[in-house]
Scaffold this motif. Structure first.
Motif, PDB file in Angstrom:
ATOM      1  N   MET A  79      -3.994   2.774   4.671  1.00  0.00           N
ATOM      2  CA  MET A  79      -4.487   3.021   6.087  1.00  0.00           C
ATOM      3  C   MET A  79      -3.364   2.923   7.109  1.00  0.00           C
ATOM      4  O   MET A  79      -3.460   3.665   7.929  1.00  0.00           O
ATOM      5  N   VAL A  80      -2.511   1.968   6.774  1.00  0.00           N
ATOM      6  CA  VAL A  80      -1.399   1.999   7.693  1.00  0.00           C
ATOM      7  C   VAL A  80      -0.372   3.268   7.609  1.00  0.00           C
ATOM      8  O   VAL A  80       0.079   3.672   8.568  1.00  0.00           O
ATOM      9  N   LEU A  81      -0.251   3.598   6.518  1.00  0.00           N
ATOM     10  CA  LEU A  81       0.383   4.968   6.328  1.00  0.00           C
ATOM     11  C   LEU A  81      -0.187   6.021   6.966  1.00  0.00           C
ATOM     12  O   LEU A  81       0.493   6.760   7.734  1.00  0.00           O
ATOM     13  N   ALA A  82      -1.574   6.099   7.036  1.00  0.00           N
ATOM     14  CA  ALA A  82      -2.278   7.218   7.700  1.00  0.00           C
ATOM     15  C   ALA A  82      -2.000   7.086   9.282  1.00  0.00           C
ATOM     16  O   ALA A  82      -2.074   8.019   9.892  1.00  0.00           O
ATOM     17  N   LYS A  83      -1.607   5.884   9.721  1.00  0.00           N
ATOM     18  CA  LYS A  83      -1.330   5.839  11.177  1.00  0.00           C
ATOM     19  C   LYS A  83       0.186   5.976  11.408  1.00  0.00           C
ATOM     20  O   LYS A  83       0.535   5.613  12.547  1.00  0.00           O
ATOM     21  N   ALA A  84       1.034   6.385  10.523  1.00  0.00           N
ATOM     22  CA  ALA A  84       2.287   6.512  10.675  1.00  0.00           C
ATOM     23  C   ALA A  84       3.125   5.543  11.046  1.00  0.00           C
ATOM     24  O   ALA A  84       4.098   5.433  11.586  1.00  0.00           O
ATOM     25  N   ALA A  85       2.749   4.322  10.404  1.00  0.00           N
ATOM     26  CA  ALA A  85       3.119   3.007  10.464  1.00  0.00           C
ATOM     27  C   ALA A  85       4.187   2.719   9.114  1.00  0.00           C
ATOM     28  O   ALA A  85       3.937   3.644   8.252  1.00  0.00           O
ATOM     29  N   HIS A  86       4.711   1.493   9.017  1.00  0.00           N
ATOM     30  CA  HIS A  86       5.631   1.320   7.861  1.00  0.00           C
ATOM     31  C   HIS A  86       5.209  -0.127   7.266  1.00  0.00           C
ATOM     32  O   HIS A  86       5.638  -1.042   7.573  1.00  0.00           O
ATOM     33  N   PRO A  87       4.405   0.122   5.958  1.00  0.00           N
ATOM     34  CA  PRO A  87       3.915  -1.030   5.313  1.00  0.00           C
ATOM     35  C   PRO A  87       5.037  -1.287   4.372  1.00  0.00           C
ATOM     36  O   PRO A  87       5.650  -0.702   3.731  1.00  0.00           O
ATOM     37  N   ILE A  88       5.140  -2.786   4.271  1.00  0.00           N
ATOM     38  CA  ILE A  88       6.094  -3.597   3.205  1.00  0.00           C
ATOM     39  C   ILE A  88       5.339  -4.635   2.716  1.00  0.00           C
ATOM     40  O   ILE A  88       4.819  -5.383   3.309  1.00  0.00           O
ATOM     41  N   ASP A  89       5.686  -4.877   1.417  1.00  0.00           N
ATOM     42  CA  ASP A  89       4.831  -6.140   0.956  1.00  0.00           C
ATOM     43  C   ASP A  89       6.018  -7.326   0.807  1.00  0.00           C
ATOM     44  O   ASP A  89       6.833  -7.203   1.167  1.00  0.00           O
ATOM     45  N   GLN A  90       5.137  -8.453   0.350  1.00  0.00           N
ATOM     46  CA  GLN A  90       5.993  -9.441   0.362  1.00  0.00           C
ATOM     47  C   GLN A  90       7.509  -9.832  -0.458  1.00  0.00           C
ATOM     48  O   GLN A  90       8.087 -10.751  -0.300  1.00  0.00           O
ATOM     49  N   ASN A  91       7.442  -8.738  -1.584  1.00  0.00           N
ATOM     50  CA  ASN A  91       8.599  -8.676  -2.253  1.00  0.00           C
ATOM     51  C   ASN A  91       9.636  -7.781  -1.768  1.00  0.00           C
ATOM     52  O   ASN A  91      10.648  -7.391  -2.359  1.00  0.00           O
ATOM     53  N   GLY A  92       9.253  -7.144  -0.504  1.00  0.00           N
ATOM     54  CA  GLY A  92      10.398  -6.032   0.100  1.00  0.00           C
ATOM     55  C   GLY A  92       9.946  -4.547  -0.253  1.00  0.00           C
ATOM     56  O   GLY A  92      10.787  -3.706  -0.083  1.00  0.00           O
ATOM     57  N   ARG A  93       8.921  -4.471  -1.142  1.00  0.00           N
ATOM     58  CA  ARG A  93       8.759  -3.047  -1.629  1.00  0.00           C
ATOM     59  C   ARG A  93       8.048  -2.135  -0.447  1.00  0.00           C
ATOM     60  O   ARG A  93       7.092  -2.847   0.288  1.00  0.00           O
ATOM     61  N   LEU A  94       8.726  -1.093  -0.156  1.00  0.00           N
ATOM     62  CA  LEU A  94       8.039  -0.290   0.983  1.00  0.00           C
ATOM     63  C   LEU A  94       6.852   0.614   0.371  1.00  0.00           C
ATOM     64  O   LEU A  94       7.262   1.181  -0.739  1.00  0.00           O
ATOM     65  N   TYR A  95       5.684   0.495   0.992  1.00  0.00           N
ATOM     66  CA  TYR A  95       4.649   1.425   0.364  1.00  0.00           C
ATOM     67  C   TYR A  95       4.885   2.837   1.210  1.00  0.00           C
ATOM     68  O   TYR A  95       5.346   2.652   2.262  1.00  0.00           O
ATOM     69  N   THR A  96       4.993   4.049   0.474  1.00  0.00           N
ATOM     70  CA  THR A  96       5.121   5.152   0.838  1.00  0.00           C
ATOM     71  C   THR A  96       4.136   6.090   0.454  1.00  0.00           C
ATOM     72  O   THR A  96       3.230   6.012  -0.504  1.00  0.00           O
ATOM     73  N   THR A  97       4.025   7.232   1.211  1.00  0.00           N
ATOM     74  CA  THR A  97       2.991   8.502   0.884  1.00  0.00           C
ATOM     75  C   THR A  97       3.326   8.867  -0.963  1.00  0.00           C
ATOM     76  O   THR A  97       2.790   9.435  -1.265  1.00  0.00           O
ATOM     77  N   GLU A  98       4.901   8.683  -0.964  1.00  0.00           N
ATOM     78  CA  GLU A  98       5.169   9.012  -2.514  1.00  0.00           C
ATOM     79  C   GLU A  98       4.560   8.123  -3.744  1.00  0.00           C
ATOM     80  O   GLU A  98       4.268   8.211  -4.819  1.00  0.00           O
ATOM     81  N   ASN A  99       4.217   6.670  -3.247  1.00  0.00           N
ATOM     82  CA  ASN A  99       3.878   5.628  -4.264  1.00  0.00           C
ATOM     83  C   ASN A  99       2.496   5.209  -3.881  1.00  0.00           C
ATOM     84  O   ASN A  99       1.921   4.393  -4.990  1.00  0.00           O
ATOM     85  N   ILE A 100       1.979   5.412  -2.745  1.00  0.00           N
ATOM     86  CA  ILE A 100       0.690   4.606  -2.577  1.00  0.00           C
ATOM     87  C   ILE A 100      -0.516   5.246  -3.525  1.00  0.00           C
ATOM     88  O   ILE A 100      -1.399   4.136  -3.823  1.00  0.00           O
ATOM     89  N   ASP A 101      -0.514   6.287  -4.051  1.00  0.00           N
ATOM     90  CA  ASP A 101      -1.585   6.853  -4.655  1.00  0.00           C
ATOM     91  C   ASP A 101      -1.604   6.107  -6.169  1.00  0.00           C
ATOM     92  O   ASP A 101      -2.540   5.762  -6.663  1.00  0.00           O
TER      93      ASP A 101
END
Length: 150
Positions: A79-101
């Motif tokens: 949902m954050v990606l859909a709002k053109a924001a930048h989600p990151i997890d507690q280990n530093g992994r960036l969620y991207t349109t390439e890996n979220i699916d």
């Protein structure tokens, strides 16, 4: 300047996120439910009523384009990606349109396995190196967003 929003229920890197936000003079907001009451110096805290996804809905309604969101929830990250924001997890992994699916598919498969009575291994015990990786990646992300030429 981006703001940092933290899905703070059970988040192990709250203090690190606050420290880095202060280094860059960024506003940071912790969002938690009543089962995880918290106050931290240097951060605004929003407490919502306890309920499934209550924190997620408040966070998604507050996030703006370009903000940074710290979460370990794949659904919230989508949902954050859909709002053109930048989600990151507690280990530093960036969620991207390439890996979220792929991550959402993994979550769905794990849920089906649990519903069928299967057991999955839990997360590994958190190490100091995990905190350092988060700090490095969050700093790198902020620099990319706010420092020209990065």
């Amino acid at each position: 300047m981006p703001a940092i929003l933290v899905d703070a229920d059970g988040c192990p890197v709250i203090d690190q996120a606050i420290k880095i936000a202060q280094l860059f003079s960024l506003k940071i907001t912790l969002i938690c439910d009543t089962a995880h009451l918290m106050q931290r110096e240097g951060a605004e805290t929003i407490t919502v009523s306890k309920g499934a996804d209550a924190v997620d809905f408040v966070l998604v309604n507050r996030v703006k384009k370009g903000d940074i969101v710290v979460t370990q929830d794949y659904g919230l990250a989508a949902m954050v990606l859909a709002k053109a924001a930048h989600p990151i997890d507690q280990n530093g992994r960036l969620y991207t349109t390439e890996n979220i699916d792929q991550l959402l598919s993994f979550r769905h498969a794990a849920k089906k396995a649990r519903q069928a009575g299967g057991r999955l291994k839990g997360p590994k015990k958190r190490r100091r190196e995990d905190d350092q990786q988060f700090e490095e990646q969050l700093t790198k992300l902020i620099k990319r967003l706010v420092v020209p030429g990065n």
